[in-house]
Design a protein around this motif. Structure first.
Motif, PDB file in Angstrom:
ATOM      1  N   ASN A 201       3.967 -29.118 -24.297  1.00  0.00           N
ATOM      2  CA  ASN A 201       4.697 -28.229 -25.204  1.00  0.00           C
ATOM      3  C   ASN A 201       3.811 -27.057 -25.635  1.00  0.00           C
ATOM      4  OD1 ASN A 201       7.403 -28.166 -26.274  1.00  0.00           O
ATOM      5  ND2 ASN A 201       6.448 -28.231 -28.294  1.00  0.00           N
ATOM      6  N   ALA A 265       6.828 -34.123 -36.624  1.00  0.00           N
ATOM      7  CA  ALA A 265       7.469 -32.803 -36.695  1.00  0.00           C
ATOM      8  C   ALA A 265       7.715 -32.243 -35.294  1.00  0.00           C
ATOM      9  CB  ALA A 265       6.598 -31.849 -37.507  1.00  0.00           C
ATOM     10  N   GLU A 266       6.722 -32.412 -34.413  1.00  0.00           N
ATOM     11  CA  GLU A 266       6.871 -31.911 -33.046  1.00  0.00           C
ATOM     12  C   GLU A 266       7.962 -32.676 -32.288  1.00  0.00           C
ATOM     13  OE1 GLU A 266       6.011 -29.369 -29.829  1.00  0.00           O
ATOM     14  OE2 GLU A 266       5.598 -29.291 -31.978  1.00  0.00           O
ATOM     15  N   ASN A 268      10.527 -34.075 -33.641  1.00  0.00           N
ATOM     16  CA  ASN A 268      11.810 -33.597 -34.187  1.00  0.00           C
ATOM     17  C   ASN A 268      12.244 -32.312 -33.482  1.00  0.00           C
ATOM     18  OD1 ASN A 268      12.153 -35.674 -36.013  1.00  0.00           O
ATOM     19  ND2 ASN A 268      11.053 -34.617 -37.665  1.00  0.00           N
ATOM     20  N   THR A 269      11.265 -31.440 -33.268  1.00  0.00           N
ATOM     21  CA  THR A 269      11.566 -30.178 -32.589  1.00  0.00           C
ATOM     22  C   THR A 269      12.034 -30.423 -31.156  1.00  0.00           C
ATOM     23  OG1 THR A 269       9.906 -29.033 -33.923  1.00  0.00           O
ATOM     24  CG2 THR A 269      10.607 -27.957 -31.886  1.00  0.00           C
ATOM     25  N   ASP A 272      15.546 -31.759 -30.727  1.00  0.00           N
ATOM     26  CA  ASP A 272      16.586 -30.774 -31.054  1.00  0.00           C
ATOM     27  C   ASP A 272      16.636 -29.623 -30.061  1.00  0.00           C
ATOM     28  OD1 ASP A 272      17.270 -32.222 -33.288  1.00  0.00           O
ATOM     29  OD2 ASP A 272      15.954 -31.078 -34.637  1.00  0.00           O
ATOM     30  N   SER A 273      15.862 -29.728 -28.947  1.00  0.00           N
ATOM     31  CA  SER A 273      15.745 -28.577 -28.038  1.00  0.00           C
ATOM     32  C   SER A 273      16.474 -28.781 -26.717  1.00  0.00           C
ATOM     33  CB  SER A 273      14.267 -28.284 -27.779  1.00  0.00           C
ATOM     34  OG  SER A 273      13.659 -29.401 -27.163  1.00  0.00           O
TER      35      SER A 273
END
Length: 349
Positions: A201, A265-266, A268-269, A272-273
């Motif tokens: 990422n 947090a990563e 979660n990102t 959602d991508s």
């Protein structure tokens, strides 16, 4: 000779005290500094008292035969030592004496050398030591003997209660330290595995991870580093070392918590991508696992803050009084606690 209950008790406490003197002198000579030896806080080691009473009773039928006194006393006292060691380790998860390094030992609780020592002790006690002690105690009036034995029983009960509680506290501390070390190690390992899945990422995330990992590595080195102690006073040095160690561990905990939150947090990102269903399921599983780790970290952090330095000092005091003690179940944590007073003792020298 038939003794009264009070006389038996006086014999018991007398041999507890003599055993304490012997152990303190022997261990202090080995350690090259004074050691208040024994499980109890006071000047008594119960295994010697119970051992002496066992020998006195078991050798009654063979008092005229030195070889049989040796044999009976050796068998009786050795059986008592094995049973006591086994029960204490079961209750406290600490082996307060350990003959594992001796030849011809049985589970580390007894060994041939110790058994021969009990046999020799039995002969010396029955044929030499006990006779003047018996004469002295039999001269004590019955009322006085009852009074002194009652007082000693009270003192012994208070000391035993306090010592057992300290041993239980040591067990709980070792358990807590072992659990926290296991969680921290597991989390570090899991984070490393998860990072392999999401390292492709953003460059910002990789940079952020490298910064955190650099902090963790620096903290780990500090934790392992045996720095010079600032105080020459033994208690102050121990207190400072404990405080320093706990501070480093709390810092390591905070850094791991920070890294875990960054991973969550990563993840979660990523979820959602617009990932594929398979990847989404995998990353959701990672996120759930890391959230559970995060909750466990919160619990450890709370436990570390709640644990007072005095509790560490009490636990270390118990280990100091029993320098040959070991713990098979909590080996790493026991060694960690033992290293505190060892470093302080070396500094004092």
């Amino acid at each position: 000779m038939i003794y009264t209950q009070a006389q038996w008790l006086l014999f018991f406490f007398l041999y507890c005290f003599l055993g304490w003197i012997w152990e303190c002198l022997y261990v202090s000579a080995l350690e090259k500094h004074w050691v208040n030896r024994g499980f109890l806080y006071g000047p008594m080691i119960p295994i010697y008292g119970f051992g002496a009473i066992t020998v006195l009773v078991i050798t009654l039928p063979v008092r005229d035969s030195i070889p049989l006194i040796f044999l009976f006393g050796m068998i009786g006292a050795t059986a008592l030592e094995y049973l006591t060691g086994d029960v204490m380790e079961y209750l406290f998860h600490v082996r307060y004496w350990d003959y594992s390094s001796h030849r011809f030992n049985l589970n580390g609780y007894i060994c041939l050398f110790s058994s021969l020592g009990w046999g020799l002790f039995s002969v010396l006690m029955v044929k030499l030591m006990h006779l003047p002690f018996e004469e002295w105690i039999l001269k004590i009036p019955q009322d006085a003997a009852s009074f002194f034995s009652t007082v000693l029983v009270g003192v012994f009960a208070v000391d035993a209660t306090k010592s057992v509680q300290s041993a239980l506290d040591l067990r709980e501390l070792l358990k807590e330290l072992s659990e926290s070390n296991a969680v921290l190690s597991s989390l570090e390992s899991r984070l490393e595995n998860v990072s392999e899945s999401i390292v492709r990422n953003s460059e910002n995330f990789r940079t952020h991870m490298l910064e955190i990992e650099s902090e963790i590595e620096e903290n780990r080195k500090l934790l392992m580093h045996k720095a010079e102690l600032s105080s020459t006073l033994h208690k102050a040095a121990l207190f400072d070392k404990l405080k320093e160690r706990r501070g480093h561990k709390a810092q390591r905990l905070a850094l791991l918590k920070k890294k875990t939150e960054a991973f969550i947090a990563e993840l979660n990102t990523l979820t959602d991508s617009g990932l594929s269903p398979a990847e989404n399921t995998k990353f959701s599983s990672y996120r759930k696992e890391l959230c559970e780790f995060s909750a466990r970290l919160e619990h450890i952090e709370h436990s570390l803050k709640a644990r007072r330095l005095k509790e560490y000092q009490k636990a270390i005091g118990m280990i100091r009084r029993n320098p040959s003690a070991t713990s098979q179940k909590f080996k790493e944590s026991f060694h960690e606690l033992k290293s505190f007073y060892t470093q302080c003792d070396n500094r004092k020298k």
